[in-house]
Scaffold this motif. Structure first.
Motif, PDB file in Angstrom:
ATOM      1  N   ALA B  37      -5.033 -50.194  10.504  1.00  0.00           N
ATOM      2  CA  ALA B  37      -5.312 -48.915   9.852  1.00  0.00           C
ATOM      3  C   ALA B  37      -6.392 -48.215  10.660  1.00  0.00           C
ATOM      4  O   ALA B  37      -7.251 -48.862  11.256  1.00  0.00           O
ATOM      5  CB  ALA B  37      -5.791 -49.147   8.423  1.00  0.00           C
ATOM      6  N   THR B  38      -6.343 -46.885  10.712  1.00  0.00           N
ATOM      7  CA  THR B  38      -7.396 -46.142  11.416  1.00  0.00           C
ATOM      8  C   THR B  38      -7.603 -44.779  10.784  1.00  0.00           C
ATOM      9  O   THR B  38      -6.684 -44.222  10.162  1.00  0.00           O
ATOM     10  CB  THR B  38      -7.083 -45.970  12.916  1.00  0.00           C
ATOM     11  OG1 THR B  38      -8.210 -45.324  13.546  1.00  0.00           O
ATOM     12  CG2 THR B  38      -5.841 -45.111  13.152  1.00  0.00           C
ATOM     13  N   ARG B  43      -2.069 -39.397  17.690  1.00  0.00           N
ATOM     14  CA  ARG B  43      -1.791 -38.699  18.955  1.00  0.00           C
ATOM     15  C   ARG B  43      -0.314 -38.341  18.977  1.00  0.00           C
ATOM     16  O   ARG B  43       0.481 -38.927  18.220  1.00  0.00           O
ATOM     17  CB  ARG B  43      -2.130 -39.609  20.129  1.00  0.00           C
ATOM     18  CG  ARG B  43      -3.627 -39.870  20.238  1.00  0.00           C
ATOM     19  CD  ARG B  43      -3.954 -40.813  21.380  1.00  0.00           C
ATOM     20  NE  ARG B  43      -5.359 -41.215  21.297  1.00  0.00           N
ATOM     21  CZ  ARG B  43      -5.830 -42.385  21.689  1.00  0.00           C
ATOM     22  NH1 ARG B  43      -5.023 -43.285  22.218  1.00  0.00           N
ATOM     23  NH2 ARG B  43      -7.110 -42.667  21.571  1.00  0.00           N
ATOM     24  N   PRO B  44       0.077 -37.418  19.855  1.00  0.00           N
ATOM     25  CA  PRO B  44       1.490 -37.033  19.896  1.00  0.00           C
ATOM     26  C   PRO B  44       2.378 -38.257  20.083  1.00  0.00           C
ATOM     27  O   PRO B  44       2.115 -39.088  20.962  1.00  0.00           O
ATOM     28  CB  PRO B  44       1.567 -36.115  21.128  1.00  0.00           C
ATOM     29  CG  PRO B  44       0.178 -35.594  21.326  1.00  0.00           C
ATOM     30  CD  PRO B  44      -0.734 -36.674  20.845  1.00  0.00           C
ATOM     31  N   TYR B  52      -0.008 -47.099  13.919  1.00  0.00           N
ATOM     32  CA  TYR B  52      -1.163 -47.314  13.039  1.00  0.00           C
ATOM     33  C   TYR B  52      -0.770 -46.936  11.617  1.00  0.00           C
ATOM     34  O   TYR B  52       0.179 -46.189  11.412  1.00  0.00           O
ATOM     35  CB  TYR B  52      -2.358 -46.416  13.446  1.00  0.00           C
ATOM     36  CG  TYR B  52      -3.075 -46.868  14.693  1.00  0.00           C
ATOM     37  CD1 TYR B  52      -4.064 -47.851  14.631  1.00  0.00           C
ATOM     38  CD2 TYR B  52      -2.771 -46.300  15.924  1.00  0.00           C
ATOM     39  CE1 TYR B  52      -4.730 -48.265  15.775  1.00  0.00           C
ATOM     40  CE2 TYR B  52      -3.437 -46.708  17.080  1.00  0.00           C
ATOM     41  CZ  TYR B  52      -4.412 -47.696  16.995  1.00  0.00           C
ATOM     42  OH  TYR B  52      -5.056 -48.099  18.119  1.00  0.00           O
ATOM     43  N   HIS B  53      -1.535 -47.440  10.664  1.00  0.00           N
ATOM     44  CA  HIS B  53      -1.534 -46.851   9.329  1.00  0.00           C
ATOM     45  C   HIS B  53      -2.649 -45.809   9.331  1.00  0.00           C
ATOM     46  O   HIS B  53      -3.838 -46.168   9.380  1.00  0.00           O
ATOM     47  CB  HIS B  53      -1.803 -47.916   8.259  1.00  0.00           C
ATOM     48  CG  HIS B  53      -0.757 -48.989   8.199  1.00  0.00           C
ATOM     49  ND1 HIS B  53       0.504 -48.773   7.697  1.00  0.00           N
ATOM     50  CD2 HIS B  53      -0.785 -50.278   8.588  1.00  0.00           C
ATOM     51  CE1 HIS B  53       1.216 -49.888   7.780  1.00  0.00           C
ATOM     52  NE2 HIS B  53       0.453 -50.816   8.321  1.00  0.00           N
ATOM     53  N   PHE B  54      -2.280 -44.537   9.347  1.00  0.00           N
ATOM     54  CA  PHE B  54      -3.296 -43.479   9.418  1.00  0.00           C
ATOM     55  C   PHE B  54      -3.859 -43.197   8.017  1.00  0.00           C
ATOM     56  O   PHE B  54      -3.110 -43.068   7.049  1.00  0.00           O
ATOM     57  CB  PHE B  54      -2.695 -42.215  10.038  1.00  0.00           C
ATOM     58  CG  PHE B  54      -2.331 -42.407  11.491  1.00  0.00           C
ATOM     59  CD1 PHE B  54      -3.324 -42.412  12.470  1.00  0.00           C
ATOM     60  CD2 PHE B  54      -1.008 -42.618  11.869  1.00  0.00           C
ATOM     61  CE1 PHE B  54      -2.991 -42.612  13.812  1.00  0.00           C
ATOM     62  CE2 PHE B  54      -0.673 -42.816  13.208  1.00  0.00           C
ATOM     63  CZ  PHE B  54      -1.666 -42.818  14.178  1.00  0.00           C
ATOM     64  N   MET B  55      -5.183 -43.146   7.936  1.00  0.00           N
ATOM     65  CA  MET B  55      -5.859 -42.962   6.646  1.00  0.00           C
ATOM     66  C   MET B  55      -7.000 -41.963   6.814  1.00  0.00           C
ATOM     67  O   MET B  55      -7.565 -41.846   7.907  1.00  0.00           O
ATOM     68  CB  MET B  55      -6.486 -44.279   6.162  1.00  0.00           C
ATOM     69  CG  MET B  55      -5.514 -45.412   5.929  1.00  0.00           C
ATOM     70  SD  MET B  55      -6.397 -46.948   5.525  1.00  0.00           S
ATOM     71  CE  MET B  55      -6.898 -46.600   3.843  1.00  0.00           C
ATOM     72  N   ASP B  56      -7.382 -41.285   5.720  1.00  0.00           N
ATOM     73  CA  ASP B  56      -8.603 -40.482   5.807  1.00  0.00           C
ATOM     74  C   ASP B  56      -9.817 -41.371   5.530  1.00  0.00           C
ATOM     75  O   ASP B  56      -9.688 -42.501   5.050  1.00  0.00           O
ATOM     76  CB  ASP B  56      -8.537 -39.279   4.851  1.00  0.00           C
ATOM     77  CG  ASP B  56      -8.383 -39.701   3.407  1.00  0.00           C
ATOM     78  OD1 ASP B  56      -9.091 -40.637   2.971  1.00  0.00           O
ATOM     79  OD2 ASP B  56      -7.524 -39.115   2.711  1.00  0.00           O
ATOM     80  N   VAL B  57     -10.994 -40.836   5.871  1.00  0.00           N
ATOM     81  CA  VAL B  57     -12.217 -41.648   5.803  1.00  0.00           C
ATOM     82  C   VAL B  57     -12.512 -42.125   4.380  1.00  0.00           C
ATOM     83  O   VAL B  57     -12.914 -43.278   4.175  1.00  0.00           O
ATOM     84  CB  VAL B  57     -13.423 -40.862   6.377  1.00  0.00           C
ATOM     85  CG1 VAL B  57     -14.712 -41.679   6.239  1.00  0.00           C
ATOM     86  CG2 VAL B  57     -13.173 -40.527   7.845  1.00  0.00           C
ATOM     87  N   ASP B  58     -12.268 -41.248   3.387  1.00  0.00           N
ATOM     88  CA  ASP B  58     -12.556 -41.646   2.003  1.00  0.00           C
ATOM     89  C   ASP B  58     -11.710 -42.841   1.565  1.00  0.00           C
ATOM     90  O   ASP B  58     -12.211 -43.776   0.934  1.00  0.00           O
ATOM     91  CB  ASP B  58     -12.303 -40.469   1.041  1.00  0.00           C
ATOM     92  CG  ASP B  58     -13.431 -39.440   1.116  1.00  0.00           C
ATOM     93  OD1 ASP B  58     -14.478 -39.776   1.736  1.00  0.00           O
ATOM     94  OD2 ASP B  58     -13.253 -38.327   0.595  1.00  0.00           O
ATOM     95  N   SER B  59     -10.415 -42.780   1.907  1.00  0.00           N
ATOM     96  CA  SER B  59      -9.538 -43.904   1.551  1.00  0.00           C
ATOM     97  C   SER B  59      -9.989 -45.184   2.265  1.00  0.00           C
ATOM     98  O   SER B  59     -10.002 -46.264   1.669  1.00  0.00           O
ATOM     99  CB  SER B  59      -8.088 -43.605   1.956  1.00  0.00           C
ATOM    100  OG  SER B  59      -7.669 -42.396   1.372  1.00  0.00           O
TER     101      SER B  59
END
Lengths: 198, 198
Positions: B37-38, B43-44, B52-59
């Motif tokens: 997760a990051t 990136r394109p 990756y598992h893309f996450m926002d900072v709060d999550s």
């Protein structure tokens, strides 16, 4: 040069150990399969140095006093033992060594040489071990039950072994033994010098 | 059913780890290669759940507080971590799991899960690692020297790893990794129930 390692392979009567070991030695050519010393008389066809190192009792006792055995035992009036010398020679040549010995012998060897890797060949189930012993046709039902009981008692000690290989099929058992021998050569203590030395 | 095991695979930049892992995953089909997760932007061409598992900072912070990561770190302002969930799901299905993480992450994981097997991929020599980094052509000579120094420092910690695989050839390295994964499934604690239960 890669150093040789010693592997103890134990397993209950009837588990199919000799078939598995034969196939393993065909796959790994550079292995020394340890030949035991014994004081019993050679049987017809048995060759000195191939089937056993045949010795008289006095020589055997002398070797014991000189600590020339990795392990030894007395069985039905005869001595049997694993000579250190051939094991050490093979390992010095970078060859792995296999000792086909029982649990009591394994305890003696590992108390002297804690680096020895111990592998127990187990049947897929007790029922299957009973079936194999029966199918072999060499033992009475009473003797089979005795062998099974002994195997179960041994098994209580066997959990101290490093690995359990289940002999469900010869192919699987050999694949696992082969993998264990490869993996054991990847332990850090055997590898530090490779990279530190460069 | 056989339980899955988790294997951490670490190694210095330039050692050829991704090539080796690719070949390993082709050989062992049933392995789950953990996706991190990051919080950094995709990136394109990067796909959520694949690269990756893309996450926002709060999550991400919430997951940290809920102990949803086996390990995590902050790197150049972004968080990276290994979610527990997918690892546990794969192991419950009997699949082995590979975590491609660095030494600091490995320490976090094994403190939580001592059963995790740690494998360090090492170059055949420091000279060869330098050659590979130079040949790659992506780094300045200064950066290469920094990477080498970092690799040597890491190597001092790596002796606590369970196994060292020397990447002299991809074929050898994959053969050894494959053997280690097979051998680790032969440990007594994973096998007692097979025979005791029968």
């Amino acid at each position: 040069m890669r150093k040789g390692k010693t592997f103890i392979i134990s397993g209950p009567s009837g588990v199919g150990k000799s078939t598995v070991l034969k196939a393993l030695l065909e796959r790994r050519k550079n292995v020394y399969f340890s030949v035991s010393a014994t004081t019993r008389e050679p049987r017809p066809g048995e060759l000195d140095g191939i089937h056993y190192h045949f010795m008289d009792v006095d020589s055997f006792r002398k070797w014991i006093s000189m600590e020339q055995f990795l392990e030894y035992a007395e069985y039905v009036g005869n001595f049997y033992g694993t000579p250190k010398r051939y094991v050490d020679e093979a390992m010095a040549q970078g060859r792995d060594v296999i000792l086909d010995i029982e649990i009591q012998g394994a305890i003696q060897v590992t108390s002297k040489r804690p680096d020895t890797v111990r592998i127990f060949i187990a049947p897929p189930s007790w029922r299957e071990l009973e079936r194999r012993l029966t199918e072999r046709g060499t033992d009475s039902q009473e003797k089979i039950q005795k062998r099974l009981l002994r195997a179960k008692v041994e098994f209580q000690t066997a959990h101290t072994y490093d690995y359990f290989v289940i002999n469900d099929t010869v192919e699987n058992a050999v694949r696992e033994l082969d993998a264990i021998m490869t993996a054991e050569h990847c332990k850090p203590k055997d590898r530090m010098e490779i990279i530190n030395g460069n």
